[in-house]
Design a protein around this motif. Structure first.
Motif, mmCIF file in Angstrom:
data_model
loop_
_atom_site.group_PDB
_atom_site.id
_atom_site.type_symbol
_atom_site.label_atom_id
_atom_site.label_comp_id
_atom_site.label_asym_id
_atom_site.label_seq_id
_atom_site.Cartn_x
_atom_site.Cartn_y
_atom_site.Cartn_z
ATOM 1 N N HIS A 178 0.830 -1.220 0.000
ATOM 2 C CA HIS A 178 0.000 0.000 0.000
ATOM 3 C C HIS A 178 0.865 1.272 0.000
ATOM 4 O O HIS A 178 2.038 1.198 -0.298
ATOM 5 C CB HIS A 178 -0.993 -0.027 1.161
ATOM 6 C CG HIS A 178 -1.729 -1.340 1.215
ATOM 7 N ND1 HIS A 178 -2.854 -1.592 0.479
ATOM 8 C CD2 HIS A 178 -1.443 -2.501 1.870
ATOM 9 C CE1 HIS A 178 -3.251 -2.848 0.701
ATOM 10 N NE2 HIS A 178 -2.401 -3.418 1.528
ATOM 11 N N GLU A 232 -2.227 0.286 7.818
ATOM 12 C CA GLU A 232 -1.374 -0.812 7.335
ATOM 13 C C GLU A 232 -0.154 -0.281 6.596
ATOM 14 O O GLU A 232 0.963 -0.747 6.796
ATOM 15 C CB GLU A 232 -2.206 -1.728 6.419
ATOM 16 C CG GLU A 232 -1.411 -2.887 5.828
ATOM 17 C CD GLU A 232 -2.220 -3.734 4.855
ATOM 18 O OE1 GLU A 232 -3.435 -3.511 4.732
ATOM 19 O OE2 GLU A 232 -1.607 -4.617 4.215
ATOM 20 N N HIS A 277 2.665 -7.045 4.199
ATOM 21 C CA HIS A 277 1.313 -6.547 4.488
ATOM 22 C C HIS A 277 0.907 -6.868 5.919
ATOM 23 O O HIS A 277 1.545 -7.674 6.596
ATOM 24 C CB HIS A 277 0.301 -7.203 3.539
ATOM 25 C CG HIS A 277 0.458 -6.754 2.136
ATOM 26 N ND1 HIS A 277 -0.411 -5.886 1.525
ATOM 27 C CD2 HIS A 277 1.427 -7.042 1.220
ATOM 28 C CE1 HIS A 277 0.011 -5.654 0.294
ATOM 29 N NE2 HIS A 277 1.133 -6.348 0.078
ATOM 30 N N CYS A 278 -0.223 -6.244 6.360
ATOM 31 C CA CYS A 278 -0.861 -6.620 7.627
ATOM 32 C C CYS A 278 -2.266 -7.079 7.281
ATOM 33 O O CYS A 278 -2.906 -6.516 6.399
ATOM 34 C CB CYS A 278 -0.994 -5.432 8.566
ATOM 35 S SG CYS A 278 0.557 -4.669 8.998
ATOM 36 N N ARG A 317 -9.128 -8.851 -0.707
ATOM 37 C CA ARG A 317 -8.829 -7.573 -0.071
ATOM 38 C C ARG A 317 -7.533 -6.977 -0.622
ATOM 39 O O ARG A 317 -7.476 -5.816 -0.998
ATOM 40 C CB ARG A 317 -8.719 -7.765 1.445
ATOM 41 C CG ARG A 317 -8.811 -6.475 2.224
ATOM 42 C CD ARG A 317 -8.869 -6.734 3.716
ATOM 43 N NE ARG A 317 -7.687 -7.390 4.221
ATOM 44 C CZ ARG A 317 -6.491 -6.804 4.356
ATOM 45 N NH1 ARG A 317 -6.343 -5.553 4.009
ATOM 46 N NH2 ARG A 317 -5.461 -7.463 4.817
ATOM 47 N N GLU A 318 -6.504 -7.815 -0.702
ATOM 48 C CA GLU A 318 -5.218 -7.297 -1.181
ATOM 49 C C GLU A 318 -5.258 -6.967 -2.673
ATOM 50 O O GLU A 318 -4.507 -6.151 -3.147
ATOM 51 C CB GLU A 318 -4.081 -8.286 -0.895
ATOM 52 C CG GLU A 318 -3.835 -8.568 0.583
ATOM 53 C CD GLU A 318 -3.335 -7.361 1.368
ATOM 54 O OE1 GLU A 318 -3.270 -6.262 0.807
ATOM 55 O OE2 GLU A 318 -3.030 -7.523 2.563
HETATM 56 ZN ZN LIG Z 1 -2.282 -5.261 2.395
#
Ligand SMILES: [Zn+2]
Length: 369
Positions: free
Chosen positions: A152, A167, A226-227, A258-259
């Motif tokens: 992100h 995140e 990522h988180c 989501r990602e």
């Molecule tokens: Zn992510």
């Protein structure tokens, strides 16, 4: 006019060439729908996978497929299979239907990658395309660089933590520490980062940045950080994903959506974005990298955040990478405990140092597939 003609003509030529190359020698294996589930005929698969030895035991209903030092075993009606000595589970088991053996598409993908077969493949809506390689395309050269990808950034904050933490900020800080550890640990390697500030970079551009660094016989590693986040606050732990077109489970499919920035519509096909012919040997190495990182992280920081294991899903950010690539979900920022741990400087440093050790172990024990 001529200018435009010239400009587009070369693009059209390239496109035709691409279509030709990507469809050359590619076999299409159609899925069979059995009770609403996607299967592939074992016999058809066998016909299209060269260089592998298939054996079938009709009494025990077990199959064994070998390629060089790799081996995958499974049994009819069992949701477990063994790949190179380790046991994994399937969403649904292989079955017999009208006297023929059918295996779930996820198991077919495991054969391509677990066996390190020299094929390119692509799972599409109604079929899988398999193209054999004459010689392997494994990155057998020397490791030249590592590209770290902080998830992100800029206008895309990623997931929000309970405390309002973003995140994109946690991934950036962990990546920065990782960059420093890797520089110290591997002075001869080039260590790159996809963003060195809070900026927005489209998903595909990130792996392109890594691909442009590939030179000659050398190869690189791509590590995306990522988180995770879940509606249920109690969900916690870290996960390491490698690329596969068949997500490992419904949960993996959710993380992938989501990602990948896809809003779930309840239609499972929405997750199947444009398919590429994937290189199964690079994916096999990605899986080994994911497992090695998981092993190291479990011993190094498993007491702070538990491992939810190595998983597979189709991530846009990994799909185009022409090198071993993994995506780490380092913890759940939706979990009260983990969001605090993830914000601690000591933890971020510890995690980055563990990751650096994991990469070192991967390089040390890297198998020649
Ligand atoms: Zn992510």
């Amino acid at each position: 006019m001529y200018y435009y003609f010239q400009k587009y003509f070369s693009k059209i030529l390239l496109f035709i060439l691409f279509c030709f190359v990507s469809s050359a020698n590619a076999e299409s294996l159609k899925f069979k729908n059995i009770k609403g589930r996607q299967y592939l005929s074992f016999d058809e698969l066998k016909k299209n996978i060269q260089n592998a030895q298939f054996s079938w035991n009709p009494l025990l209903l077990t199959a064994q497929i070998k390629h060089e030092k790799n081996e995958v075993r499974f049994q009819v009606d069992s949701s477990f299979y063994i790949s190179n000595g380790d046991q994994y589970s399937l969403e649904y088991p292989p079955v017999f239907d009208s006297g023929n053996l059918y295996i779930p598409s996820a198991l077919a993908e495991e054969l391509f990658t677990g066996l390190g077969l020299p094929v390119h493949y692509s799972f599409q809506k109604k079929k899988v395309q398999v193209k054999s390689e004459k010689s392997g395309n494994t990155p057998n050269g020397s490791l030249d660089f590592i590209m770290i990808d902080p998830g992100h950034g800029g206008k895309d904050p990623g997931a929000f933590g309970v405390s309002g933490v973003k995140e994109k900020d946690i991934t950036f800080e962990v990546s920065r520490y990782l960059q420093n550890y890797l520089k110290k640990e591997f002075p001869l390697l080039k260590i790159y980062i996809t963003r060195d500030r809070d900026s927005f970079i489209p998903l595909e551009r990130r792996s392109d940045m890594a691909n442009t660094k590939l030179k000659g016989n050398s190869f690189g590693l791509f590590i995306s950080i990522h988180c995770n986040s879940a509606l249920q606050k109690s969900v916690h732990g870290f996960e390491i994903f490698y690329l596969a077109q068949n997500p490992g489970s419904d949960e993996d499919r959710k993380v992938m959506m989501r990602e990948n920035d896809i809003v779930s519509s309840g239609d499972p096909d929405i997750g199947t974005i444009e398919s590429y012919l994937l290189n199964s040997q690079i994916l096999a190495e990605s899986k080994v990298l994911a497992r090695q990182l998981n092993r190291t992280l479990m011993t190094e920081y498993g007491n702070m955040i538990v491992s939810r294991g190595v998983r597979r899903a189709d991530f846009r950010v990994l799909r185009k990478a022409l090198m071993p690539a993994v995506l780490l979900e380092i913890g759940y920022i939706s979990n009260d405990h983990e969001v605090q741990v993830l914000q601690s400087e000591a933890f971020k440093k510890n995690l980055a140092s563990s990751l650096s050790k994991g990469i070192k172990n991967f390089i040390k024990y890297r198998p020649v597939i």
